[in-house]
Design a protein around this motif. Sequence first.
Motif, PDB file in Angstrom:
ATOM      1  N   LYS A   1       0.987  -0.977  -0.297  1.00 51.74           N
ATOM      2  CA  LYS A   1      -0.055   0.102   0.354  1.00 51.74           C
ATOM      3  C   LYS A   1       1.004   0.721   0.162  1.00 51.74           C
ATOM      4  O   LYS A   1       0.672   2.329   0.439  1.00 51.74           O
ATOM      5  CB  LYS A   1      -1.183   0.173   1.394  1.00 51.74           C
ATOM      6  CG  LYS A   1      -2.103  -1.257   0.984  1.00 51.74           C
ATOM      7  CD  LYS A   1      -2.704  -1.599   2.185  1.00 51.74           C
ATOM      8  CE  LYS A   1      -4.270  -2.360   2.262  1.00 51.74           C
ATOM      9  NZ  LYS A   1      -4.956  -2.373   3.699  1.00 51.74           N
TER      10      LYS A   1
ATOM     11  N   SER B   1      -1.596  15.109   5.519  1.00 48.73           N
ATOM     12  CA  SER B   1      -1.207  13.898   4.994  1.00 48.73           C
ATOM     13  C   SER B   1      -0.773  12.524   5.221  1.00 48.73           C
ATOM     14  O   SER B   1      -0.414  11.559   4.297  1.00 48.73           O
ATOM     15  CB  SER B   1      -1.408  13.214   3.036  1.00 48.73           C
ATOM     16  OG  SER B   1      -2.617  14.262   2.685  1.00 48.73           O
TER      17      SER B   1
ATOM     18  N   ASP C   1      -3.793   3.122  -0.582  1.00 52.19           N
ATOM     19  CA  ASP C   1      -4.841   3.657  -0.379  1.00 52.19           C
ATOM     20  C   ASP C   1      -5.871   4.615   0.121  1.00 52.19           C
ATOM     21  O   ASP C   1      -6.972   4.654   0.493  1.00 52.19           O
ATOM     22  CB  ASP C   1      -5.023   2.467   1.340  1.00 52.19           C
ATOM     23  CG  ASP C   1      -4.320   3.415   2.411  1.00 52.19           C
ATOM     24  OD1 ASP C   1      -3.645   4.465   1.582  1.00 52.19           O
ATOM     25  OD2 ASP C   1      -3.794   2.685   3.224  1.00 52.19           O
ATOM     26  N   ASN C   2      -5.485   5.737  -0.231  1.00 48.80           N
ATOM     27  CA  ASN C   2      -6.095   7.049  -1.012  1.00 48.80           C
ATOM     28  C   ASN C   2      -5.719   7.239  -2.282  1.00 48.80           C
ATOM     29  O   ASN C   2      -5.368   8.197  -1.787  1.00 48.80           O
ATOM     30  CB  ASN C   2      -5.501   7.920   0.251  1.00 48.80           C
ATOM     31  CG  ASN C   2      -6.755   9.222   0.019  1.00 48.80           C
ATOM     32  OD1 ASN C   2      -7.360   9.605  -0.714  1.00 48.80           O
ATOM     33  ND2 ASN C   2      -6.518  10.262   1.498  1.00 48.80           N
TER      34      ASN C   2
ATOM     35  N   GLU D   1      -8.276   9.872  -3.505  1.00 45.39           N
ATOM     36  CA  GLU D   1      -7.506  11.506  -4.420  1.00 45.39           C
ATOM     37  C   GLU D   1      -6.013  11.521  -3.499  1.00 45.39           C
ATOM     38  O   GLU D   1      -6.217  13.038  -4.575  1.00 45.39           O
ATOM     39  CB  GLU D   1      -8.836  11.773  -2.564  1.00 45.39           C
ATOM     40  CG  GLU D   1      -8.159  13.162  -2.677  1.00 45.39           C
ATOM     41  CD  GLU D   1      -8.909  14.232  -2.713  1.00 45.39           C
ATOM     42  OE1 GLU D   1      -8.629  15.637  -1.361  1.00 45.39           O
ATOM     43  OE2 GLU D   1      -9.978  13.801  -1.334  1.00 45.39           O
ATOM     44  N   LEU D   2      -5.385  11.484  -2.861  1.00 47.08           N
ATOM     45  CA  LEU D   2      -3.756  11.441  -2.129  1.00 47.08           C
ATOM     46  C   LEU D   2      -3.073  10.887  -3.420  1.00 47.08           C
ATOM     47  O   LEU D   2      -2.010  11.258  -3.634  1.00 47.08           O
ATOM     48  CB  LEU D   2      -3.888  10.938  -0.978  1.00 47.08           C
ATOM     49  CG  LEU D   2      -2.395  11.694  -0.800  1.00 47.08           C
ATOM     50  CD1 LEU D   2      -2.008  12.590  -0.848  1.00 47.08           C
ATOM     51  CD2 LEU D   2      -2.148  10.908   0.673  1.00 47.08           C
TER      52      LEU D   2
ATOM     53  N   ARG E   1       1.039   7.367   9.164  1.00 47.91           N
ATOM     54  CA  ARG E   1       1.635   6.118   7.863  1.00 47.91           C
ATOM     55  C   ARG E   1       3.283   6.001   7.978  1.00 47.91           C
ATOM     56  O   ARG E   1       3.629   4.794   8.104  1.00 47.91           O
ATOM     57  CB  ARG E   1       1.966   7.489   6.561  1.00 47.91           C
ATOM     58  CG  ARG E   1       0.201   8.048   6.649  1.00 47.91           C
ATOM     59  CD  ARG E   1      -0.209   7.009   6.676  1.00 47.91           C
ATOM     60  NE  ARG E   1      -1.471   8.215   5.486  1.00 47.91           N
ATOM     61  CZ  ARG E   1      -2.691   6.649   4.603  1.00 47.91           C
ATOM     62  NH1 ARG E   1      -2.225   5.424   4.662  1.00 47.91           N
ATOM     63  NH2 ARG E   1      -3.585   7.297   4.135  1.00 47.91           N
TER      64      ARG E   1
END
Length: 933
Positions: A53, A102, A128-129, A131-132, A863
């Motif tokens: 990920k 983020s 896993d995001n 948009e990011l 993260r």
Amino acid sequence: MQISKLTFFAGLLFFSAAAIAQEKPLPLDPAVRTGKLANGFSYYIRHNAEPKKRVVFYLANKVGSVLESEDQRGLAHFMEHMSFNGTKHFPKNELVNYLQKSGVRFGADLNAYTSFDETVYQLPLPTDNPELLQKGIAIMRDWAQEATLDPVEINKERGVVLEEKRLGKGAQERMRTKYWPLILNNSRYAERIPIGTDEVLNNFKPETIRRFYHDWYRPDLQALIVVGDVDIDQMEQTIKTQFGNLKNPANEKARAKYTVALAGTNQFISLTDKEVTSTTIEVLFKRPMMPLRTASEYRNSIIRELYNQMLSERYAELSRQANPPFVSGGAGIGSFIGGLDNFDVSLVARPGQLEKGFKAVWRETERVKRFGFTSTELDRAKQSYLNNMDAALKEKNKTNSDNYVQEYLAYFLKGTAAPGIQQEYEMVRKDLPGIALNEVNRLSGEYFTQVNRDILLMAPEKDKNSLPDEATVNSWIKTVADEKLGPYKDEVSTEPLIAVQPLSGKVTSTIKDDKLGTTLLTLSNGVKVLLKPTGYKDNEVLFTAFAPGGTSLYPDSDYQSAANAAGIIPSFGAGNFNPTQLDKFLSGKQLVVRPYISERMQGVSGAATLKDLETALELLYTYYTSPRKDTELFQGILARSKASLQNRANEPGSVFKDTISAVLGKYNIRRTGPTLAKLDQISLDRSFAIYKERFGDASGLVFTFVGSFDVEQLQPLLEKYIGSLPASGHHTPAKDLNINIPVGKIEKIVYKGTEPKASVQLYWSGNFTYNTAEKVTIDALRECLEIRLLERLREGESGVYSPGVLVQTSKYPKKRYTFEVQFGCGPHNVNKLIASTLDEISKLKTQGPSQMNVDKWRAESIRARESESQTNRWWLSYLNGQESNSDDLHALDTYQSDLQKVTPERIKAAANMYLGGENYIQLVLLPENQAKS
């Protein structure tokens, strides 16, 4: 890589230059999706789930400082900075701000570098995001051609870049400005140091950097490298859509390829500086570099690596002599700059022994040139090379994405082949057996030439009048050339490492923790072993161990002997082998084992592949049970150590570091810096006795093993090599020496050095409420302060390059904390920036941090933990740390909830508790001329 003739298949077949030119380049690793858009933009995409990920984006630009015009010196690097200070979709500092929210850390994750020929931007992101992930691609697109270059932001960044330049000032930089033009033959590389000149950085107009950006940031010089847990087809389509409309400038400039021309002459330069700590001499033989693109060139790269490995082992053996002729010395073939390779011979001399040391180093290169290497040396080198490839192949499915990125960067920027580990392994298996000794030996004559040789001599200013001139150094070379040398004798012991095989112990207790995935074994001698098998790597086992005691158990009179025992005694070898025999025995094996003695404990740390794990445990056993003692080698170690300290007081950074340690340690002898007098306090007999005391009894010893092993298969080895360690069942706990950072307020200025640069270190300390939640809270305080200092001291006041905030907490011998702020700056800004720092702390104490900054810290922590906890090294550190502090191994279970509980109010309270100012130490390094003002 370059040799004068390309030789293949045991030297029987020689290719002409034309034949080489017709040889096809090695194909790119088939696991990489690559392409070039119509505008010339290149891309490389590889799916890789290590770590899961996650994806890393790299934007590579064939753009560096060599492309700058005279009025742009330093602007390639300045442009790199400006890419973080405003782009089309992320104005001003919004890019860094957005990524921090983020969970991307500025400097640690988000970063870039500029060199002579390239500028590279890096951005790691979670996948896993969605948009990011899309924002990440937008950032790369902005970096490619959409920097805004706002004049206001340019002017703010001038100070930041100048502060970065200031950090590099010192003796090495002063001498480099003098010898760089000589060894680079006055080429363009000598005139285009990436950091640039003060004149340009202070005075360039915005249109000047815009011109550089317009000319060189263009798609035909760019590539996007994407490696990670992504869908390749989808990513390729996104790249085509996002980057296909990049424009090359009209009437674009040709991207010249600059080189360092060879003049066919020999050169000499001698330099001194009052802040240099040692006398060094370096001899460089320069020659054209051969690109690594084809199979035949790959074979020659293997030959060169074999040569370097064997030569390195010769010098390592020389350094282990009872009376080594130098502090350090060596030689080898490597890449240089501007299309050149070089054969480099280097020496750090012992005081007053430059001639002796130089001749010793030169003598070994001459010996290799005359007689070459032996067949047994080559056999060992081949086996070592093959073992390295075997280990890499076994890890091919668990290779970190960053490793792949580096391969593709070299492929795009330098044309270096990147066929993939499977293809490389097959070439090695095919080529390695056929490489003959004469092929390797031939390299000495090809690199060790009579022309294109530079001699660089550097020394402390006080030794200026005693330094040799060029004629003298040449006479030393001739003297060695005229000596009657004998060939090297490769003496290899046929004895086993262990004289008598250990009598295995037994496992007396097994406790499994299914949630944690661990097994705790208790052996019959009382030693405990915590095992955590993982799948993060396919061929890696890491281990560490501790037992209470350490140097705390010994009086000050024994401290130097105790503190150095674990470094000195293992250097004599182990078991049946002296250090040279041990080195040859371990040649080709993938393992490391290092005993240590710290203040409160002693133990061992190590790593091995599965194949060599038993050998690692065998070596561990000998370090514990069969240490060696060698008076002559001890005297050699002591002599080298004294030589390295001889001029330590010349270097400002060392003086400041020693002062910091002394002040924080209340000038206790165990905290002050190294000195010649302290080295004289080391007794071989006492060190050996202390080593045997600390390692001769395994009572209280706790091991942790993490990696790709099977518990049942590992257990017999643990019983044999760890369960057999002698243990009395009694151990002495470490003592509290009561060496704490002093209370109250202390301010101290150190005046050392000539450059206009200052270093600032601020400390707060005291008692600490030691628990997981409080450690999380103080870390949040650290991060929130660092964010604010970055925003204010760097972005707002342009006074520093990179402020840092560090926190240390301890449970033993007392529950305490140390909070540190550090930065470098101009001497004229010291008081102002300290005041700004204290003002930000005051705001944290009265207002608390913003919710945004708390959210940034939380996102970064989550993260970072997600990524780090997918590594063996993180688990080893975590489990060993919890064990050594007698903490709950399941503390990580509450980590997420502990993060969520941290609020601005809680951080505000922590700021008042930990940064109250009652115990505050301010240490500053200033140049010597400031003491007179």
